[in-house]
Design a protein around this motif. Structure first.
Motif, PDB file in Angstrom:
ATOM      1  N   ALA B  38       0.979  -0.613  -0.195  1.00  0.00           N
ATOM      2  CA  ALA B  38       0.459   0.025   0.174  1.00  0.00           C
ATOM      3  C   ALA B  38       0.538   1.331  -0.021  1.00  0.00           C
ATOM      4  CB  ALA B  38      -0.693  -0.026   0.978  1.00  0.00           C
ATOM      5  N   LEU B  39       0.511   2.377  -0.267  1.00  0.00           N
ATOM      6  CA  LEU B  39       1.103   3.487  -0.342  1.00  0.00           C
ATOM      7  C   LEU B  39       1.662   3.564   0.893  1.00  0.00           C
ATOM      8  CD1 LEU B  39       1.669   5.725  -2.275  1.00  0.00           C
ATOM      9  CD2 LEU B  39       0.132   7.031  -1.526  1.00  0.00           C
ATOM     10  N   GLY B  40       2.454   4.226   1.175  1.00  0.00           N
ATOM     11  CA  GLY B  40       3.428   4.447   1.638  1.00  0.00           C
ATOM     12  C   GLY B  40       4.546   3.538   3.025  1.00  0.00           C
ATOM     13  N   GLN B  41       3.650   2.649   3.015  1.00  0.00           N
ATOM     14  CA  GLN B  41       3.683   1.034   3.131  1.00  0.00           C
ATOM     15  C   GLN B  41       5.183   0.219   3.116  1.00  0.00           C
ATOM     16  OE1 GLN B  41       2.679   0.489   6.512  1.00  0.00           O
ATOM     17  NE2 GLN B  41       1.429   2.747   5.872  1.00  0.00           N
ATOM     18  N   GLY B  42       5.567  -0.861   3.918  1.00  0.00           N
ATOM     19  CA  GLY B  42       6.169  -1.619   3.680  1.00  0.00           C
ATOM     20  C   GLY B  42       5.788  -3.159   2.535  1.00  0.00           C
ATOM     21  N   PRO B  43       5.857  -3.876   2.211  1.00  0.00           N
ATOM     22  CA  PRO B  43       4.669  -4.846   1.252  1.00  0.00           C
ATOM     23  C   PRO B  43       4.845  -5.743   2.580  1.00  0.00           C
ATOM     24  CG  PRO B  43       7.099  -4.066   0.218  1.00  0.00           C
ATOM     25  CD  PRO B  43       7.082  -4.120   0.430  1.00  0.00           C
ATOM     26  N   GLU B  44       3.598  -6.658   2.266  1.00  0.00           N
ATOM     27  CA  GLU B  44       2.849  -6.907   3.095  1.00  0.00           C
ATOM     28  C   GLU B  44       2.567  -8.942   2.464  1.00  0.00           C
ATOM     29  OE1 GLU B  44       0.964  -4.318   6.167  1.00  0.00           O
ATOM     30  OE2 GLU B  44      -0.164  -5.978   5.268  1.00  0.00           O
ATOM     31  N   PHE B  45       3.367  -9.921   2.530  1.00  0.00           N
ATOM     32  CA  PHE B  45       2.970 -10.962   2.634  1.00  0.00           C
ATOM     33  C   PHE B  45       1.933 -11.083   1.978  1.00  0.00           C
ATOM     34  CE2 PHE B  45       3.873 -15.347   1.558  1.00  0.00           C
ATOM     35  CZ  PHE B  45       2.711 -16.571   2.336  1.00  0.00           C
ATOM     36  N   LEU B  46       1.610 -12.364   0.806  1.00  0.00           N
ATOM     37  CA  LEU B  46       0.139 -13.223  -0.081  1.00  0.00           C
ATOM     38  C   LEU B  46       0.021 -14.005   0.414  1.00  0.00           C
ATOM     39  CD1 LEU B  46      -1.319 -10.233  -2.299  1.00  0.00           C
ATOM     40  CD2 LEU B  46      -1.651  -9.797  -0.148  1.00  0.00           C
ATOM     41  N   THR B  47       0.945 -14.401  -0.302  1.00  0.00           N
ATOM     42  CA  THR B  47       0.510 -16.185  -0.219  1.00  0.00           C
ATOM     43  C   THR B  47       1.856 -16.547  -1.083  1.00  0.00           C
ATOM     44  OG1 THR B  47      -0.644 -17.650  -1.121  1.00  0.00           O
ATOM     45  CG2 THR B  47      -0.452 -16.110  -2.918  1.00  0.00           C
ATOM     46  N   TYR B  48       1.505 -17.739  -0.867  1.00  0.00           N
ATOM     47  CA  TYR B  48       3.091 -18.959  -1.662  1.00  0.00           C
ATOM     48  C   TYR B  48       2.937 -19.783  -2.268  1.00  0.00           C
ATOM     49  CZ  TYR B  48       7.483 -21.696  -1.536  1.00  0.00           C
ATOM     50  OH  TYR B  48       8.044 -22.580  -1.674  1.00  0.00           O
ATOM     51  N   PHE B  49       3.386 -19.992  -3.655  1.00  0.00           N
ATOM     52  CA  PHE B  49       4.261 -20.864  -4.063  1.00  0.00           C
ATOM     53  C   PHE B  49       5.273 -22.094  -4.587  1.00  0.00           C
ATOM     54  CE2 PHE B  49      -0.022 -21.295  -6.149  1.00  0.00           C
ATOM     55  CZ  PHE B  49      -0.783 -19.207  -6.394  1.00  0.00           C
ATOM     56  N   GLN B  50       5.168 -23.208  -3.729  1.00  0.00           N
ATOM     57  CA  GLN B  50       6.634 -23.989  -3.995  1.00  0.00           C
ATOM     58  C   GLN B  50       5.872 -24.707  -5.166  1.00  0.00           C
ATOM     59  OE1 GLN B  50       7.387 -27.772  -2.017  1.00  0.00           O
ATOM     60  NE2 GLN B  50       8.694 -26.111  -1.060  1.00  0.00           N
ATOM     61  N   ASN B  51       6.425 -24.549  -6.777  1.00  0.00           N
ATOM     62  CA  ASN B  51       5.869 -24.841  -7.838  1.00  0.00           C
ATOM     63  C   ASN B  51       4.507 -24.936  -8.185  1.00  0.00           C
ATOM     64  OD1 ASN B  51       8.980 -26.387  -9.057  1.00  0.00           O
ATOM     65  ND2 ASN B  51       8.568 -27.647  -7.158  1.00  0.00           N
ATOM     66  N   GLU B  52       3.332 -25.712  -8.040  1.00  0.00           N
ATOM     67  CA  GLU B  52       1.992 -25.578  -8.218  1.00  0.00           C
ATOM     68  C   GLU B  52       1.562 -25.266  -7.661  1.00  0.00           C
ATOM     69  OE1 GLU B  52       4.315 -28.291  -9.468  1.00  0.00           O
ATOM     70  OE2 GLU B  52       3.354 -30.283  -8.263  1.00  0.00           O
ATOM     71  N   ALA B  53       2.306 -25.987  -6.269  1.00  0.00           N
ATOM     72  CA  ALA B  53       1.582 -26.104  -4.912  1.00  0.00           C
ATOM     73  C   ALA B  53       1.209 -24.795  -4.203  1.00  0.00           C
ATOM     74  CB  ALA B  53       2.182 -27.135  -4.051  1.00  0.00           C
ATOM     75  N   GLN B  54       0.739 -24.439  -3.699  1.00  0.00           N
ATOM     76  CA  GLN B  54       0.403 -23.182  -3.046  1.00  0.00           C
ATOM     77  C   GLN B  54       0.029 -23.748  -1.599  1.00  0.00           C
ATOM     78  OE1 GLN B  54      -3.758 -21.508  -3.425  1.00  0.00           O
ATOM     79  NE2 GLN B  54      -2.900 -19.507  -2.724  1.00  0.00           N
ATOM     80  N   LEU B  55       1.231 -23.448  -1.026  1.00  0.00           N
ATOM     81  CA  LEU B  55       1.724 -23.283   0.295  1.00  0.00           C
ATOM     82  C   LEU B  55       0.916 -22.936   1.208  1.00  0.00           C
ATOM     83  CD1 LEU B  55       5.142 -25.451  -0.090  1.00  0.00           C
ATOM     84  CD2 LEU B  55       2.653 -26.371  -0.313  1.00  0.00           C
ATOM     85  N   ASP B  56       0.448 -21.810   0.959  1.00  0.00           N
ATOM     86  CA  ASP B  56       0.805 -20.402   2.158  1.00  0.00           C
ATOM     87  C   ASP B  56      -0.054 -19.635   2.024  1.00  0.00           C
ATOM     88  OD1 ASP B  56       0.467 -18.721   4.496  1.00  0.00           O
ATOM     89  OD2 ASP B  56       2.433 -18.906   4.817  1.00  0.00           O
ATOM     90  N   LYS B  57      -1.579 -19.340   1.924  1.00  0.00           N
ATOM     91  CA  LYS B  57      -2.500 -18.318   1.629  1.00  0.00           C
ATOM     92  C   LYS B  57      -2.666 -17.344   2.886  1.00  0.00           C
ATOM     93  CE  LYS B  57      -5.912 -21.772   0.678  1.00  0.00           C
ATOM     94  NZ  LYS B  57      -7.283 -21.936  -0.563  1.00  0.00           N
ATOM     95  N   SER B  58      -2.053 -17.496   4.135  1.00  0.00           N
ATOM     96  CA  SER B  58      -2.352 -16.910   4.943  1.00  0.00           C
ATOM     97  C   SER B  58      -2.456 -15.123   5.229  1.00  0.00           C
ATOM     98  CB  SER B  58      -1.872 -17.493   6.247  1.00  0.00           C
ATOM     99  OG  SER B  58       0.336 -16.274   6.010  1.00  0.00           O
ATOM    100  N   GLY B  59      -1.801 -14.521   3.920  1.00  0.00           N
ATOM    101  CA  GLY B  59      -2.275 -13.218   3.416  1.00  0.00           C
ATOM    102  C   GLY B  59      -2.691 -12.409   3.240  1.00  0.00           C
ATOM    103  N   LEU B  60      -3.726 -13.781   2.344  1.00  0.00           N
ATOM    104  CA  LEU B  60      -4.787 -13.172   1.013  1.00  0.00           C
ATOM    105  C   LEU B  60      -5.682 -11.870   1.831  1.00  0.00           C
ATOM    106  CD1 LEU B  60      -5.641 -16.008  -1.126  1.00  0.00           C
ATOM    107  CD2 LEU B  60      -3.563 -13.971  -1.079  1.00  0.00           C
ATOM    108  N   PRO B  61      -6.211 -11.482   1.746  1.00  0.00           N
ATOM    109  CA  PRO B  61      -7.618 -10.454   3.176  1.00  0.00           C
ATOM    110  C   PRO B  61      -8.383 -11.296   2.868  1.00  0.00           C
ATOM    111  CG  PRO B  61      -6.298  -8.846   0.996  1.00  0.00           C
ATOM    112  CD  PRO B  61      -5.559 -10.143   1.305  1.00  0.00           C
ATOM    113  N   SER B  62      -9.064 -11.499   1.513  1.00  0.00           N
ATOM    114  CA  SER B  62     -10.193 -12.006   1.865  1.00  0.00           C
ATOM    115  C   SER B  62     -10.622 -13.090   1.225  1.00  0.00           C
ATOM    116  CB  SER B  62     -11.414 -10.716   1.166  1.00  0.00           C
ATOM    117  OG  SER B  62     -11.301 -10.320  -0.194  1.00  0.00           O
ATOM    118  N   ASP B  63     -11.835 -13.977   1.061  1.00  0.00           N
ATOM    119  CA  ASP B  63     -11.644 -15.077  -0.525  1.00  0.00           C
ATOM    120  C   ASP B  63     -11.649 -14.098  -1.675  1.00  0.00           C
ATOM    121  OD1 ASP B  63     -15.297 -15.332   0.658  1.00  0.00           O
ATOM    122  OD2 ASP B  63     -14.547 -13.241  -0.197  1.00  0.00           O
TER     123      ASP B  63
END
Lengths: 116, 116
Positions: B38-63
């Motif tokens: 966001a403007l004036g902020q540092g990056p915030e984690f959304l999601t992580y993939f290892q190859n095709e597998a989405q191993l972490d989506k804890s940062g996604l703010p909504s569905d």
């Protein structure tokens, strides 16, 4: 939860002088990593320097060095012989070293301007 | 190219529209991360993939936020029914190491999303 705080929103330094950017963090983890990233106006984040928490020796990369104070949870970046190309946003970042995703937790950044 | 490529560079959408943001990681990189800045902020984690597998989506703010990497290379971040608070720069990063620790994360230039 881990937090990273950069208390200096903006700083300026004369070319060829030395400047120190501050960063503090909060964590209960014992195994972690700390980073400084540079984000020039073009927006691509570039890794400046990295420090492993288990290492007592402060990391150095050419003109960039850190002062890592683990007990104080402080991780400052010193830039020596500042150059105009050092003008950028600087982000301090934390990464836990234990299991789970190795994601960055960034501070809010310090905008550094190097003056000619 | 040798770096992480993101497209489009800029995206303007009306509130309620769906958008899709693309990331081309460095060839062969197994780890891929999405961050929101966001403007004036540092990056915030959304999601992580290892190859095709989405191993972490804890940062996604909504569905309304959905990410995929079906063949383990290119990734797409989709935002449905966009809202004004979705306005931000979306950064993609890739790494050659599992989970992005041993080797640094390389960032793209980002996509600046503006919701009107």
């Amino acid at each position: 939860a881990q937090t990273v705080t950069q208390s200096q929103p903006e700083m300026s330094v004369q070319e060829a002088e030395t400047v120190t950017l501050s960063c503090t963090y909060d964590t209960s983890e014992s195994n972690y990593y700390l980073f400084w990233y540079k984000q020039p106006p073009s927006r691509q984040m570039i890794l400046v320097i990295r420090q492993e928490a288990y290492k007592q020796q402060n990391a150095t990369e050419n003109r960039f060095s850190v002062n890592f104070q683990k007990a104080a949870k402080s991780f400052s970046l010193k830039i020596s012989d500042s150059q105009l190309g050092d003008t950028a946003m600087y982000f301090c970042a934390f990464m836990r070293g234990s299991s789970g995703t190795y994601k960055y937790i960034f501070g809010t950044g310090t905008r550094l301007k190097v003056l000619a | 190219g040798a770096g992480v490529s993101q497209s489009p560079r800029y995206k303007v959408a009306k509130r309620g529209q769906d958008v899709a943001l693309r990331c081309d990681p460095i060839s062969g990189h197994v780890s891929l991360f999405w961050y929101q800045q966001a403007l004036g902020q540092g990056p915030e984690f959304l999601t992580y993939f290892q190859n095709e597998a989405q191993l972490d989506k804890s940062g996604l703010p909504s569905d309304r936020f959905f990410a995929e990497r079906p063949e383990g290379s290119v990734s797409t971040l989709k935002i449905q029914r966009t809202q004004q608070e979705d306005s931000a720069v979306y950064l993609c990063a890739s790494s050659s190491s599992d989970r992005g620790l041993e080797q640094p994360q390389h960032f793209g230039d980002g996509t600046r999303l503006s919701i009107l």
